[in-house]
Design a protein around this motif. Structure first.
Motif, PDB file in Angstrom:
ATOM      1  N   ALA A   1       0.804  -1.227   0.000  1.00 54.59           N
ATOM      2  CA  ALA A   1       0.000   0.000   0.000  1.00 54.59           C
ATOM      3  C   ALA A   1       0.835   1.274   0.000  1.00 54.59           C
ATOM      4  O   ALA A   1       0.344   2.331  -0.404  1.00 54.59           O
ATOM      5  CB  ALA A   1      -0.948   0.000   1.195  1.00 54.59           C
ATOM      6  N   TYR A   2       2.090   1.204   0.455  1.00 51.69           N
ATOM      7  CA  TYR A   2       2.932   2.400   0.460  1.00 51.69           C
ATOM      8  C   TYR A   2       3.314   2.842  -0.956  1.00 51.69           C
ATOM      9  O   TYR A   2       3.619   4.005  -1.178  1.00 51.69           O
ATOM     10  CB  TYR A   2       4.217   2.158   1.256  1.00 51.69           C
ATOM     11  N   VAL A   3       3.317   1.902  -1.887  1.00 51.20           N
ATOM     12  CA  VAL A   3       3.819   2.226  -3.227  1.00 51.20           C
ATOM     13  C   VAL A   3       2.843   1.895  -4.347  1.00 51.20           C
ATOM     14  O   VAL A   3       3.099   2.228  -5.499  1.00 51.20           O
ATOM     15  CB  VAL A   3       5.153   1.485  -3.491  1.00 51.20           C
ATOM     16  N   ARG A   4       1.706   1.273  -4.020  1.00 49.07           N
ATOM     17  CA  ARG A   4       0.763   0.874  -5.062  1.00 49.07           C
ATOM     18  C   ARG A   4      -0.591   1.516  -4.829  1.00 49.07           C
ATOM     19  O   ARG A   4      -1.207   1.344  -3.769  1.00 49.07           O
ATOM     20  CB  ARG A   4       0.620  -0.648  -5.094  1.00 49.07           C
TER      21      ARG A   4
ATOM     22  N   HIS B   1      -6.537   2.316   8.903  1.00 48.46           N
ATOM     23  CA  HIS B   1      -5.667   3.496   8.809  1.00 48.46           C
ATOM     24  C   HIS B   1      -6.452   4.760   8.489  1.00 48.46           C
ATOM     25  O   HIS B   1      -5.870   5.774   8.101  1.00 48.46           O
ATOM     26  CB  HIS B   1      -4.581   3.263   7.757  1.00 48.46           C
ATOM     27  N   ASP B   2      -7.754   4.697   8.667  1.00 47.13           N
ATOM     28  CA  ASP B   2      -8.614   5.853   8.389  1.00 47.13           C
ATOM     29  C   ASP B   2      -8.693   6.737   9.636  1.00 47.13           C
ATOM     30  O   ASP B   2      -9.634   6.666  10.420  1.00 47.13           O
ATOM     31  CB  ASP B   2     -10.000   5.371   7.973  1.00 47.13           C
ATOM     32  N   HIS B   3      -7.656   7.549   9.820  1.00 49.74           N
ATOM     33  CA  HIS B   3      -7.632   8.490  10.936  1.00 49.74           C
ATOM     34  C   HIS B   3      -6.740   9.664  10.573  1.00 49.74           C
ATOM     35  O   HIS B   3      -6.013   9.632   9.563  1.00 49.74           O
ATOM     36  CB  HIS B   3      -7.177   7.808  12.232  1.00 49.74           C
ATOM     37  N   ALA B   4      -6.755  10.687  11.405  1.00 51.50           N
ATOM     38  CA  ALA B   4      -6.113  11.959  11.058  1.00 51.50           C
ATOM     39  C   ALA B   4      -4.602  11.855  10.939  1.00 51.50           C
ATOM     40  O   ALA B   4      -3.980  12.680  10.255  1.00 51.50           O
ATOM     41  CB  ALA B   4      -6.483  13.022  12.096  1.00 51.50           C
ATOM     42  N   GLY B   5      -3.981  10.893  11.591  1.00 55.23           N
ATOM     43  CA  GLY B   5      -2.530  10.803  11.558  1.00 55.23           C
ATOM     44  C   GLY B   5      -1.963  10.257  10.264  1.00 55.23           C
ATOM     45  O   GLY B   5      -0.795  10.495   9.937  1.00 55.23           O
ATOM     46  N   THR B   6      -2.760   9.536   9.496  1.00 59.28           N
ATOM     47  CA  THR B   6      -2.249   8.868   8.302  1.00 59.28           C
ATOM     48  C   THR B   6      -1.717   9.829   7.236  1.00 59.28           C
ATOM     49  O   THR B   6      -0.591   9.649   6.759  1.00 59.28           O
ATOM     50  CB  THR B   6      -3.324   7.933   7.715  1.00 59.28           C
ATOM     51  N   PRO B   7      -2.463  10.862   6.816  1.00 59.28           N
ATOM     52  CA  PRO B   7      -1.935  11.748   5.762  1.00 59.28           C
ATOM     53  C   PRO B   7      -0.626  12.427   6.152  1.00 59.28           C
ATOM     54  O   PRO B   7       0.297  12.544   5.319  1.00 59.28           O
ATOM     55  CB  PRO B   7      -3.062  12.771   5.560  1.00 59.28           C
ATOM     56  N   ALA B   8      -0.520  12.858   7.402  1.00 61.98           N
ATOM     57  CA  ALA B   8       0.707  13.535   7.840  1.00 61.98           C
ATOM     58  C   ALA B   8       1.896  12.589   7.820  1.00 61.98           C
ATOM     59  O   ALA B   8       3.014  12.975   7.429  1.00 61.98           O
ATOM     60  CB  ALA B   8       0.512  14.111   9.238  1.00 61.98           C
ATOM     61  N   ARG B   9       1.703  11.357   8.221  1.00 58.35           N
ATOM     62  CA  ARG B   9       2.813  10.407   8.224  1.00 58.35           C
ATOM     63  C   ARG B   9       3.194   9.988   6.801  1.00 58.35           C
ATOM     64  O   ARG B   9       4.378   9.769   6.503  1.00 58.35           O
ATOM     65  CB  ARG B   9       2.479   9.200   9.110  1.00 58.35           C
ATOM     66  N   LEU B  10       2.230   9.891   5.908  1.00 58.21           N
ATOM     67  CA  LEU B  10       2.553   9.588   4.516  1.00 58.21           C
ATOM     68  C   LEU B  10       3.381  10.714   3.894  1.00 58.21           C
ATOM     69  O   LEU B  10       4.337  10.461   3.151  1.00 58.21           O
ATOM     70  CB  LEU B  10       1.271   9.368   3.713  1.00 58.21           C
ATOM     71  N   THR B  11       3.037  11.941   4.231  1.00 57.50           N
ATOM     72  CA  THR B  11       3.808  13.079   3.718  1.00 57.50           C
ATOM     73  C   THR B  11       5.243  13.028   4.227  1.00 57.50           C
ATOM     74  O   THR B  11       6.203  13.208   3.464  1.00 57.50           O
ATOM     75  CB  THR B  11       3.146  14.400   4.145  1.00 57.50           C
ATOM     76  N   ALA B  12       5.409  12.774   5.508  1.00 59.16           N
ATOM     77  CA  ALA B  12       6.754  12.691   6.086  1.00 59.16           C
ATOM     78  C   ALA B  12       7.544  11.554   5.457  1.00 59.16           C
ATOM     79  O   ALA B  12       8.739  11.697   5.161  1.00 59.16           O
ATOM     80  CB  ALA B  12       6.656  12.506   7.597  1.00 59.16           C
ATOM     81  N   LEU B  13       6.887  10.430   5.254  1.00 63.47           N
ATOM     82  CA  LEU B  13       7.561   9.272   4.663  1.00 63.47           C
ATOM     83  C   LEU B  13       8.070   9.599   3.262  1.00 63.47           C
ATOM     84  O   LEU B  13       9.221   9.273   2.910  1.00 63.47           O
ATOM     85  CB  LEU B  13       6.602   8.084   4.623  1.00 63.47           C
ATOM     86  N   ARG B  14       7.248  10.241   2.471  1.00 63.52           N
ATOM     87  CA  ARG B  14       7.649  10.582   1.103  1.00 63.52           C
ATOM     88  C   ARG B  14       8.780  11.605   1.093  1.00 63.52           C
ATOM     89  O   ARG B  14       9.684  11.543   0.247  1.00 63.52           O
ATOM     90  CB  ARG B  14       6.428  11.082   0.329  1.00 63.52           C
TER      91      ARG B  14
ATOM     92  N   ARG C   1      -3.747  -0.666  -3.895  1.00 60.86           N
ATOM     93  CA  ARG C   1      -3.838  -1.328  -2.596  1.00 60.86           C
ATOM     94  C   ARG C   1      -4.298  -0.305  -1.544  1.00 60.86           C
ATOM     95  O   ARG C   1      -3.465   0.335  -0.893  1.00 60.86           O
ATOM     96  CB  ARG C   1      -2.477  -1.918  -2.195  1.00 60.86           C
ATOM     97  N   PRO C   2      -5.597  -0.122  -1.383  1.00 63.17           N
ATOM     98  CA  PRO C   2      -6.077   0.865  -0.415  1.00 63.17           C
ATOM     99  C   PRO C   2      -5.707   0.482   1.013  1.00 63.17           C
ATOM    100  O   PRO C   2      -5.570  -0.707   1.344  1.00 63.17           O
ATOM    101  CB  PRO C   2      -7.592   0.851  -0.617  1.00 63.17           C
ATOM    102  N   LEU C   3      -5.562   1.479   1.864  1.00 65.84           N
ATOM    103  CA  LEU C   3      -5.149   1.238   3.251  1.00 65.84           C
ATOM    104  C   LEU C   3      -6.260   0.622   4.086  1.00 65.84           C
ATOM    105  O   LEU C   3      -6.000  -0.150   4.994  1.00 65.84           O
ATOM    106  CB  LEU C   3      -4.681   2.554   3.870  1.00 65.84           C
ATOM    107  N   GLY C   4      -7.484   0.978   3.838  1.00 66.67           N
ATOM    108  CA  GLY C   4      -8.588   0.392   4.572  1.00 66.67           C
ATOM    109  C   GLY C   4      -8.923   1.132   5.846  1.00 66.67           C
ATOM    110  O   GLY C   4      -8.268   2.110   6.244  1.00 66.67           O
ATOM    111  N   ALA C   5      -9.955   0.630   6.540  1.00 67.79           N
ATOM    112  CA  ALA C   5     -10.492   1.312   7.717  1.00 67.79           C
ATOM    113  C   ALA C   5      -9.494   1.417   8.853  1.00 67.79           C
ATOM    114  O   ALA C   5      -9.540   2.354   9.652  1.00 67.79           O
ATOM    115  CB  ALA C   5     -11.753   0.581   8.200  1.00 67.79           C
TER     116      ALA C   5
END
Length: 329
Positions: A243-246, A255-268, A249-253
């Motif tokens: 799911a990190y690269v495809r 990971h459906d919370h406010a922290g996910t978008p911020a951590r994805l941005t930091a990871l990228r 592959r949706p993350l699903g319920a």
């Protein structure tokens, strides 16, 4: 490759590679030739820690499992592999009959099942002693004492080296370890749970509990590991099935919370800084963290494995690690 010790007793402690290879689909979804090629490459790169279970992969062909262990046994014999490789397997979650689903009707953790399952696994793998044997899932139908004593008997007989536990509530792990310590018996020393850079919600009911998912690493388990540094932690599904690269592959319920978008941005951002892939950054983050973990990663091709192996040499700077750790707070 880098290595770390698991276990505390000099008689059973082992040095293992900091990346573990998951063999769950070897012999079923991943054909034998491809599986052998992946295993050969892992061994060539210095990998020494392979993970399987007695129920892998029962859901593919409607069996009770055992295909993965059997393939690993054939590979060991064909390649002349000995005890330089640590093979971990699990018991307790094998279906009672072929064609059944992963529901409540599994073998469990009685002393009888522990002995019979361990013997079958040893035969499939072609080994006299199982290096690491996990209790795969909780069994509330059997007393913890019976389970603890059942595992300890196998260690005393030399049939098993290290003991591990997976997908249990942290309080049950501690209670089992306390029972073992009070009786002078070996206890669980390796924990295997789902953990990744994106934090999974712990409040969603699961198949086995209305209180949440016993297999997801939550704050209680992290604090337990921090307080017990001699415990080794193996993190399964760290790459979230791609799911990190495809995008497909949706993350699903979970990971459906406010922290996910911020951590994805930091990871990228960190991936761009390092020139590594997001997957490699996630693995390096797990390996070198304040609570060091051994990521358990599957592979369906040698190329996929090579991407994973490169993460062992990726060193994140303190600034990069801080950026990752504080994102979403």
């Amino acid at each position: 490759m880098k290595y770390r010790a698991i276990g505390t007793d000099p008689r059973t402690r082992r040095e293992v590679s900091v990346i573990s290879l998951g063999a769950m689909l070897f012999g079923t979804v991943t054909d034998e030739a491809t599986s052998f090629a992946i295993l050969d490459r892992y061994l060539e790169a210095g990998g020494t820690f392979i993970d399987t279970s007695d129920n892998y992969a029962f859901w593919v062909n409607g069996t009770q499992g055992g295909e993965s262990e059997e393939l690993l046994g054939r590979w060991r014999r064909d390649r002349g592999v000995g005890d330089e490789i640590v093979i971990a397997t699990k018991l307790g979650a094998r279906p009672l009959a072929p064609g059944t689903t992963f529901g409540p009707d599994v073998e469990g953790l009685s002393a009888k099942v522990i002995r019979e399952s361990a013997e079958r696994s040893g035969e499939r793998l072609g080994v006299d002693r199982l290096d690491l044997l996990y209790a795969h899932i909780e069994d509330p139908r059997v007393s913890l004492r019976e389970t603890v004593e059942g595992f300890a008997e196998l260690v005393a007989e030399g049939a098993v080296g290290l003991l591990g536990v997976s997908n249990h509530w942290a309080w049950r792990v501690e209670r089992a370890r306390a029972l073992a310590a009070a009786s002078g018996l070996p206890g669980y020393e390796v924990l295997q749970y789902h953990h990744s850079y994106l934090r999974h919600r712990t409040d969603l009911p699961s198949l086995r509990s209305p209180d949440g998912n016993q297999g997801v690493t939550g704050p209680d388990l992290l604090s337990y590991l921090r307080a017990e540094p001699d415990l080794a932690m193996v993190a399964y599904s760290p790459l979230l099935k791609g799911a990190y690269v495809r995008d497909d592959r949706p993350l699903g319920a979970g990971h459906d919370h406010a922290g996910t978008p911020a951590r994805l941005t930091a990871l990228r951002e960190v991936a761009k800084q390092t020139g590594a892939t997001p997957n490699q950054v996630v693995l390096a983050w797990l390996i070198g963290g304040e609570i060091p973990m051994i990521p358990l990663v599957g592979a369906s091709s040698v190329a996929q494995l090579d991407e994973t192996l490169a993460a062992a040499d990726l060193e994140l700077t303190p600034e990069q690690r801080s950026r990752l750790d504080t994102a979403g707070h």
